[in-house]
Design a protein around this motif. Sequence first.
Motif, PDB file in Angstrom:
ATOM      1  N   HIS A  90      -0.370   6.022   8.584  1.00 53.18           N
ATOM      2  CA  HIS A  90      -0.841   4.863   7.820  1.00 53.18           C
ATOM      3  C   HIS A  90       0.038   3.629   7.970  1.00 53.18           C
ATOM      4  O   HIS A  90      -0.154   2.642   7.255  1.00 53.18           O
ATOM      5  CB  HIS A  90      -0.974   5.248   6.339  1.00 53.18           C
ATOM      6  CG  HIS A  90      -2.157   6.131   6.067  1.00 53.18           C
ATOM      7  ND1 HIS A  90      -2.126   7.498   6.270  1.00 53.18           N
ATOM      8  CD2 HIS A  90      -3.412   5.848   5.633  1.00 53.18           C
ATOM      9  CE1 HIS A  90      -3.309   8.012   5.967  1.00 53.18           C
ATOM     10  NE2 HIS A  90      -4.101   7.034   5.590  1.00 53.18           N
ATOM     11  N   TRP A 169       8.556   2.078   4.138  1.00 52.13           N
ATOM     12  CA  TRP A 169       7.987   3.131   3.294  1.00 52.13           C
ATOM     13  C   TRP A 169       9.019   3.716   2.342  1.00 52.13           C
ATOM     14  O   TRP A 169      10.225   3.581   2.535  1.00 52.13           O
ATOM     15  CB  TRP A 169       7.369   4.237   4.138  1.00 52.13           C
ATOM     16  CG  TRP A 169       8.328   5.120   4.916  1.00 52.13           C
ATOM     17  CD1 TRP A 169       8.981   6.239   4.468  1.00 52.13           C
ATOM     18  CD2 TRP A 169       8.709   4.968   6.283  1.00 52.13           C
ATOM     19  NE1 TRP A 169       9.746   6.786   5.473  1.00 52.13           N
ATOM     20  CE2 TRP A 169       9.597   6.029   6.599  1.00 52.13           C
ATOM     21  CE3 TRP A 169       8.394   4.039   7.291  1.00 52.13           C
ATOM     22  CZ2 TRP A 169      10.166   6.184   7.869  1.00 52.13           C
ATOM     23  CZ3 TRP A 169       8.967   4.193   8.544  1.00 52.13           C
ATOM     24  CH2 TRP A 169       9.830   5.257   8.824  1.00 52.13           C
ATOM     25  N   VAL A 197       3.960   1.747   2.856  1.00 51.41           N
ATOM     26  CA  VAL A 197       3.337   3.022   2.501  1.00 51.41           C
ATOM     27  C   VAL A 197       4.268   3.799   1.583  1.00 51.41           C
ATOM     28  O   VAL A 197       5.490   3.833   1.807  1.00 51.41           O
ATOM     29  CB  VAL A 197       3.024   3.880   3.748  1.00 51.41           C
ATOM     30  CG1 VAL A 197       2.367   5.196   3.334  1.00 51.41           C
ATOM     31  CG2 VAL A 197       2.124   3.125   4.711  1.00 51.41           C
ATOM     32  N   ALA A 287      -1.188   2.923   0.750  1.00 47.81           N
ATOM     33  CA  ALA A 287      -0.827   2.046   1.872  1.00 47.81           C
ATOM     34  C   ALA A 287      -1.270   0.632   1.516  1.00 47.81           C
ATOM     35  O   ALA A 287      -2.441   0.416   1.164  1.00 47.81           O
ATOM     36  CB  ALA A 287      -1.497   2.516   3.157  1.00 47.81           C
TER      37      ALA A 287
END
Length: 291
Positions: A90, A169, A197, A287
Amino acid sequence: MTTETTPALSAKIPAPATPYQEDIARYWNNEARPVNLRLGDVDGLYHHHYGIGAVDHAALGDPEHREYEKKLIAELHRLESAQAELLLDHLGAITSDDTLVDAGCGRGGSMVMAHRRFGCRVQGVTLSKTQAEFGNGRARDLRIQDHVRSHVCNMLDTPFEKGSVAASWNNESTMYVDLHDLFAEHSRILKVGGRYVTITGCWNPRYGQPSKWVSQINAHFECNIHSRREYLRAMADNRLVPQTIIDLTPDTLPYWELRATSSLVTGIEEAFIESYRDGSFQYVLIAADRV
């Protein structure tokens, strides 16, 4: 292989800023649970998160067989690597010229996976000197130290330049910080159009308040689990627009049910299993794009 340093880094690495963060740094500096190390020993990818997907019972074989426990550990590791693969899926279109940031990188397993997939630079931040040294040691062992690097750093105040990061992330690390402060920092370092994400456990607002199981998880890990609603509100306040939200709760339950039968139990397995079953706790992927 190039030996140049990453231009997005400044010389100073910020220290933990609060007594709580110092406590968390101390916790992870001293943490040496067999579950994290033995799973990583399977193939050298050392994670600090949980797994998703159906258990391959055929691969496990007969529980009475002397190799069963070894196979069970390998299966748990396969599931946690599958979780990291889903997160990487993602991140969007990443090129070898991009820089990625793993906030709360642990021992660096996801960073290695990201570099192997995209060929890009991956920078990790952790409050734990022990984790950073471990991750950097693994990068040297794999001869990717010029592309993968862990820093002892406060994820709320990173040394990366504004707009210098293509994607970033948090993998099960958001429960250690204030979400508005965290997403403000991700929004700062991400380029416009960059992707953020997170995969995280969060308490379900429909339950009303954090359940007793969620409270047990907080106490066990010395963290503060947020509600799903808090994530979306804090993202909206910081120019992060969700593109995908996936409820992974049914996908992570098999991991916990299998882990509860292993020699690697830590005593927290029941809280995860029961809270996922009663709906008070959820495991989600979000996301979001920086706008």
